[in-house]
Design an enzyme around this catalytic site. Structure first.
Site, PDB file in Angstrom:
ATOM      1  N   GLU A 189       7.778 -14.951   7.016  1.00 45.58           N
ATOM      2  CA  GLU A 189       7.115 -14.042   6.066  1.00 45.58           C
ATOM      3  C   GLU A 189       6.583 -14.852   4.884  1.00 45.58           C
ATOM      4  O   GLU A 189       7.254 -15.748   4.384  1.00 45.58           O
ATOM      5  CB  GLU A 189       8.115 -13.003   5.543  1.00 45.58           C
ATOM      6  CG  GLU A 189       7.483 -12.051   4.528  1.00 45.58           C
ATOM      7  CD  GLU A 189       8.468 -11.068   3.951  1.00 45.58           C
ATOM      8  OE1 GLU A 189       8.811 -10.101   4.660  1.00 45.58           O
ATOM      9  OE2 GLU A 189       8.899 -11.253   2.801  1.00 45.58           O
ATOM     10  N   ARG A 219       7.052   2.475   2.988  1.00 49.90           N
ATOM     11  CA  ARG A 219       6.835   3.426   1.898  1.00 49.90           C
ATOM     12  C   ARG A 219       6.526   2.680   0.602  1.00 49.90           C
ATOM     13  O   ARG A 219       5.637   3.042  -0.141  1.00 49.90           O
ATOM     14  CB  ARG A 219       8.089   4.290   1.697  1.00 49.90           C
ATOM     15  CG  ARG A 219       7.866   5.373   0.661  1.00 49.90           C
ATOM     16  CD  ARG A 219       9.163   5.981   0.203  1.00 49.90           C
ATOM     17  NE  ARG A 219       9.937   5.036  -0.584  1.00 49.90           N
ATOM     18  CZ  ARG A 219      11.125   5.292  -1.092  1.00 49.90           C
ATOM     19  NH1 ARG A 219      11.690   6.462  -0.889  1.00 49.90           N
ATOM     20  NH2 ARG A 219      11.768   4.384  -1.804  1.00 49.90           N
ATOM     21  N   GLY A 220       7.306   1.610   0.331  1.00 54.63           N
ATOM     22  CA  GLY A 220       7.220   0.940  -0.973  1.00 54.63           C
ATOM     23  C   GLY A 220       8.201   1.587  -1.930  1.00 54.63           C
ATOM     24  O   GLY A 220       8.745   2.666  -1.647  1.00 54.63           O
ATOM     25  N   TYR A 267       2.841  -7.009   0.900  1.00 49.29           N
ATOM     26  CA  TYR A 267       1.861  -6.190   0.177  1.00 49.29           C
ATOM     27  C   TYR A 267       2.451  -5.915  -1.191  1.00 49.29           C
ATOM     28  O   TYR A 267       3.572  -5.382  -1.293  1.00 49.29           O
ATOM     29  CB  TYR A 267       1.714  -4.894   0.974  1.00 49.29           C
ATOM     30  CG  TYR A 267       0.540  -4.026   0.653  1.00 49.29           C
ATOM     31  CD1 TYR A 267      -0.723  -4.318   1.158  1.00 49.29           C
ATOM     32  CD2 TYR A 267       0.700  -2.870  -0.111  1.00 49.29           C
ATOM     33  CE1 TYR A 267      -1.793  -3.477   0.915  1.00 49.29           C
ATOM     34  CE2 TYR A 267      -0.374  -2.030  -0.358  1.00 49.29           C
ATOM     35  CZ  TYR A 267      -1.616  -2.349   0.160  1.00 49.29           C
ATOM     36  OH  TYR A 267      -2.687  -1.515  -0.079  1.00 49.29           O
ATOM     37  N   TYR A 278      17.448  -1.085   7.634  1.00 56.10           N
ATOM     38  CA  TYR A 278      18.405  -1.584   6.644  1.00 56.10           C
ATOM     39  C   TYR A 278      19.821  -1.596   7.230  1.00 56.10           C
ATOM     40  O   TYR A 278      20.506  -0.561   7.227  1.00 56.10           O
ATOM     41  CB  TYR A 278      18.348  -0.689   5.390  1.00 56.10           C
ATOM     42  CG  TYR A 278      16.958  -0.665   4.794  1.00 56.10           C
ATOM     43  CD1 TYR A 278      16.596  -1.541   3.783  1.00 56.10           C
ATOM     44  CD2 TYR A 278      15.966   0.196   5.303  1.00 56.10           C
ATOM     45  CE1 TYR A 278      15.301  -1.556   3.274  1.00 56.10           C
ATOM     46  CE2 TYR A 278      14.673   0.188   4.804  1.00 56.10           C
ATOM     47  CZ  TYR A 278      14.345  -0.694   3.791  1.00 56.10           C
ATOM     48  OH  TYR A 278      13.056  -0.716   3.300  1.00 56.10           O
ATOM     49  N   ALA A 302       7.825   6.538   4.710  1.00 53.30           N
ATOM     50  CA  ALA A 302       7.051   5.685   5.621  1.00 53.30           C
ATOM     51  C   ALA A 302       6.661   6.425   6.901  1.00 53.30           C
ATOM     52  O   ALA A 302       5.604   6.160   7.481  1.00 53.30           O
ATOM     53  CB  ALA A 302       7.857   4.432   5.964  1.00 53.30           C
ATOM     54  N   LYS A 327      11.342   7.899  12.095  1.00 58.44           N
ATOM     55  CA  LYS A 327      10.242   6.936  11.952  1.00 58.44           C
ATOM     56  C   LYS A 327       9.795   6.453  13.336  1.00 58.44           C
ATOM     57  O   LYS A 327       8.609   6.318  13.612  1.00 58.44           O
ATOM     58  CB  LYS A 327      10.769   5.744  11.130  1.00 58.44           C
ATOM     59  CG  LYS A 327       9.868   5.297  10.087  1.00 58.44           C
ATOM     60  CD  LYS A 327      10.440   4.609   8.877  1.00 58.44           C
ATOM     61  CE  LYS A 327      11.290   3.398   8.971  1.00 58.44           C
ATOM     62  NZ  LYS A 327      11.437   2.718   7.663  1.00 58.44           N
TER      63      LYS A 327
HETATM   64  P1  FAD Z   1      11.343   4.851   4.276  1.00 54.01           P
HETATM   65  O1  FAD Z   1      11.519   4.528   5.710  1.00 54.01           O
HETATM   66  O2  FAD Z   1      10.449   5.980   3.915  1.00 54.01           O
HETATM   67  O3  FAD Z   1      12.803   5.110   3.668  1.00 54.01           O
HETATM   68  C1  FAD Z   1      13.004   5.200   2.262  1.00 54.01           C
HETATM   69  C2  FAD Z   1      14.244   6.048   1.978  1.00 54.01           C
HETATM   70  O4  FAD Z   1      13.976   7.421   2.266  1.00 54.01           O
HETATM   71  C3  FAD Z   1      15.454   5.680   2.857  1.00 54.01           C
HETATM   72  O5  FAD Z   1      16.607   5.864   2.064  1.00 54.01           O
HETATM   73  C4  FAD Z   1      15.384   6.708   3.980  1.00 54.01           C
HETATM   74  O6  FAD Z   1      16.649   6.923   4.592  1.00 54.01           O
HETATM   75  C5  FAD Z   1      14.903   7.932   3.218  1.00 54.01           C
HETATM   76  N1  FAD Z   1      14.163   8.908   4.022  1.00 54.01           N
HETATM   77  C6  FAD Z   1      13.241   8.657   4.985  1.00 54.01           C
HETATM   78  N2  FAD Z   1      12.736   9.825   5.460  1.00 54.01           N
HETATM   79  C7  FAD Z   1      13.347  10.828   4.770  1.00 54.01           C
HETATM   80  C8  FAD Z   1      13.236  12.265   4.777  1.00 54.01           C
HETATM   81  N3  FAD Z   1      12.415  12.903   5.611  1.00 54.01           N
HETATM   82  N4  FAD Z   1      14.010  12.981   3.925  1.00 54.01           N
HETATM   83  C9  FAD Z   1      14.868  12.344   3.063  1.00 54.01           C
HETATM   84  N5  FAD Z   1      15.005  10.995   3.011  1.00 54.01           N
HETATM   85  C10 FAD Z   1      14.260  10.249   3.851  1.00 54.01           C
HETATM   86  N6  FAD Z   1       7.914  -3.462  -0.290  1.00 54.01           N
HETATM   87  C11 FAD Z   1       6.666  -3.739  -0.759  1.00 54.01           C
HETATM   88  O7  FAD Z   1       6.271  -3.218  -1.824  1.00 54.01           O
HETATM   89  N7  FAD Z   1       5.828  -4.588  -0.073  1.00 54.01           N
HETATM   90  C12 FAD Z   1       6.192  -5.177   1.093  1.00 54.01           C
HETATM   91  O8  FAD Z   1       5.406  -5.934   1.678  1.00 54.01           O
HETATM   92  C13 FAD Z   1       7.496  -4.912   1.613  1.00 54.01           C
HETATM   93  N8  FAD Z   1       7.920  -5.466   2.790  1.00 54.01           N
HETATM   94  C14 FAD Z   1       9.143  -5.143   3.293  1.00 54.01           C
HETATM   95  C15 FAD Z   1       9.549  -5.682   4.533  1.00 54.01           C
HETATM   96  C16 FAD Z   1      10.810  -5.382   5.067  1.00 54.01           C
HETATM   97  C17 FAD Z   1      11.203  -5.953   6.400  1.00 54.01           C
HETATM   98  C18 FAD Z   1      11.696  -4.547   4.327  1.00 54.01           C
HETATM   99  C19 FAD Z   1      13.069  -4.257   4.874  1.00 54.01           C
HETATM  100  C20 FAD Z   1      11.311  -4.008   3.109  1.00 54.01           C
HETATM  101  C21 FAD Z   1      10.042  -4.279   2.575  1.00 54.01           C
HETATM  102  N9  FAD Z   1       9.609  -3.736   1.358  1.00 54.01           N
HETATM  103  C22 FAD Z   1       8.349  -4.025   0.873  1.00 54.01           C
HETATM  104  C23 FAD Z   1      10.507  -2.874   0.564  1.00 54.01           C
HETATM  105  C24 FAD Z   1      10.339  -1.373   0.899  1.00 54.01           C
HETATM  106  O9  FAD Z   1       9.031  -0.950   0.533  1.00 54.01           O
HETATM  107  C25 FAD Z   1      11.399  -0.596   0.121  1.00 54.01           C
HETATM  108  O10 FAD Z   1      12.678  -0.900   0.609  1.00 54.01           O
HETATM  109  C26 FAD Z   1      11.199   0.916   0.033  1.00 54.01           C
HETATM  110  O11 FAD Z   1      12.077   1.425  -0.959  1.00 54.01           O
HETATM  111  C27 FAD Z   1      11.465   1.676   1.327  1.00 54.01           C
HETATM  112  O12 FAD Z   1      10.475   1.485   2.237  1.00 54.01           O
HETATM  113  P2  FAD Z   1      10.658   2.031   3.760  1.00 54.01           P
HETATM  114  O13 FAD Z   1       9.383   1.824   4.430  1.00 54.01           O
HETATM  115  O14 FAD Z   1      11.889   1.488   4.349  1.00 54.01           O
HETATM  116  O15 FAD Z   1      10.846   3.612   3.427  1.00 54.01           O
END
Ligand code: FAD
Length: 287
Positions: A17, A107-108, A49, A144, A124, A164
């Protein structure tokens, strides 16, 4: 090439990465660092990003350069939380025009003080649905092993992870972890929950003790005693800590491969020397 074709192959995959520059002044030096990593012929490279899309253009141009100049498959990260549906469509079209076919849909982090009611994307999974509808991308997502910090329980986290995958996520990349047993337990739990997509293990070589507090705050990753001893002993000696951090990460990688985790992603922090050292240490394994 699709990431799923790479990580489902017989050979273990080793990918890296990198992150884009925040400003134009740093563009050349970041580009050079990413190119030195590309010269190691990794299985693929991902480009992060910046929060809120602040680096969108740089993410894309770095990803495009790696693919066109070095033939290294690129995975472009994309976050949605501060974007409108229209923004996302425009980004996807730009990716497509640049030849990027792999996207890590995230999601971010929600910016402090943001009115959650006004968000066009809350999770996300909603982005994944839109990318799937847009068409033409291999879609990955984050997972996670120690639960996302916002999740009330690990059970909830896995329930939403399954959602997801149902929405179209074809592979998962893990948050960093420093104890492989945490990943093995997580694998057992997600498979039991019916999540059967490939999982890429994310490993962070910690080479600078200053990184550690930040890493733990952001990721919630637990630090095993064995790792803490290394930091206590070598944390103030920069070359020694670098060597020890690379050795620790190498051991994690070899143990993962030995236990059937066939895809490992190194959070190389734009450091070509760290990436090269890890690659060298497992060269006979990933050959
Ligand atoms: P989600 O999958 O949406 O989850 C976020 C939270 O919401 C979790 O606690 C989940 O359990 C909960 N949730 C999901 N769906 C629901 C629902 N329907 N109802 C209630 N709760 C729900 N960040 C950046 O800004 N840029 C990057 O490039 C970046 N790269 C990353 C790469 C990796 C491999 C990882 C692990 C993280 C990265 N991140 C990045 C960080 C990430 O954006 C954050 O951890 C963010 O807070 C969550 O993103 P997610 O896509 O996991 O969210």
């Amino acid at each position: 090439m699709k990431i799923t074709e790479i990580i489902n192959g017989k050979r273990p995959s080793l990918s890296f990465e990198v992150f884009p520059p925040k400003t134009w002044d740093a563009y050349e030096s970041v580009k050079n660092a990413t190119e030195r990593i590309a010269e190691l012929s990794p299985s693929y490279m991902s480009v992060t990003y910046g929060a809120g899309g602040s680096t969108a253009g740089y993410t894309l141009s770095i990803a495009e350069n790696l693919q066109k100049k070095f033939g290294v498959t690129s995975l472009a990260h994309l976050t949605c939380v501060s974007s409108s549906k229209e923004d996302i469509k425009a980004r996807l079209q730009e990716m497509k025009n640049s030849g990027i076919v792999n996207v890590l849909a995230l999601r971010g982090d929600i910016p402090d003080g943001f009115d959650k009611e006004k968000l066009e994307y809350r999770y996300a999974a909603e982005l994944i649905e839109d990318i799937k509808e847009f068409g033409g991308f291999c879609i990955g997502g984050a997972c996670y092993p120690e639960s996302h910090p916002e999740s009330p329980t690990s059970f909830d986290d896995i329930k939403y992870l399954a959602e997801k995958v149902r929405c179209g996520c074809e592979f998962l990349t893990t948050q960093m972890f420093f104890d492989n047993n945490i990943l093995y337990n997580f694998m057992y739990r997600i498979r039991e929950a019916g999540i059967n997509v490939p999982v890429v293990a994310g490993i962070m070589p910690v080479t600078n003790p200053k990184q550690i507090k930040r890493i733990c705050r952001i990721s919630g990753a637990a630090l095993p005693q064995r790792f803490c001893r290394i930091v206590d002993r070598y944390g103030s000696d920069i070359p020694a800590m670098r060597q020890a951090g690379i050795a620790y990460a190498t051991e994690q990688v070899i143990d993962l491969y030995a236990n059937g985790i066939n895809a490992v992603h190194i959070y190389s922090m734009n450091d070509p020397d760290v990436a090269a050292a890890i690659k060298r240490n497992v060269s006979a394994i990933v050959k």
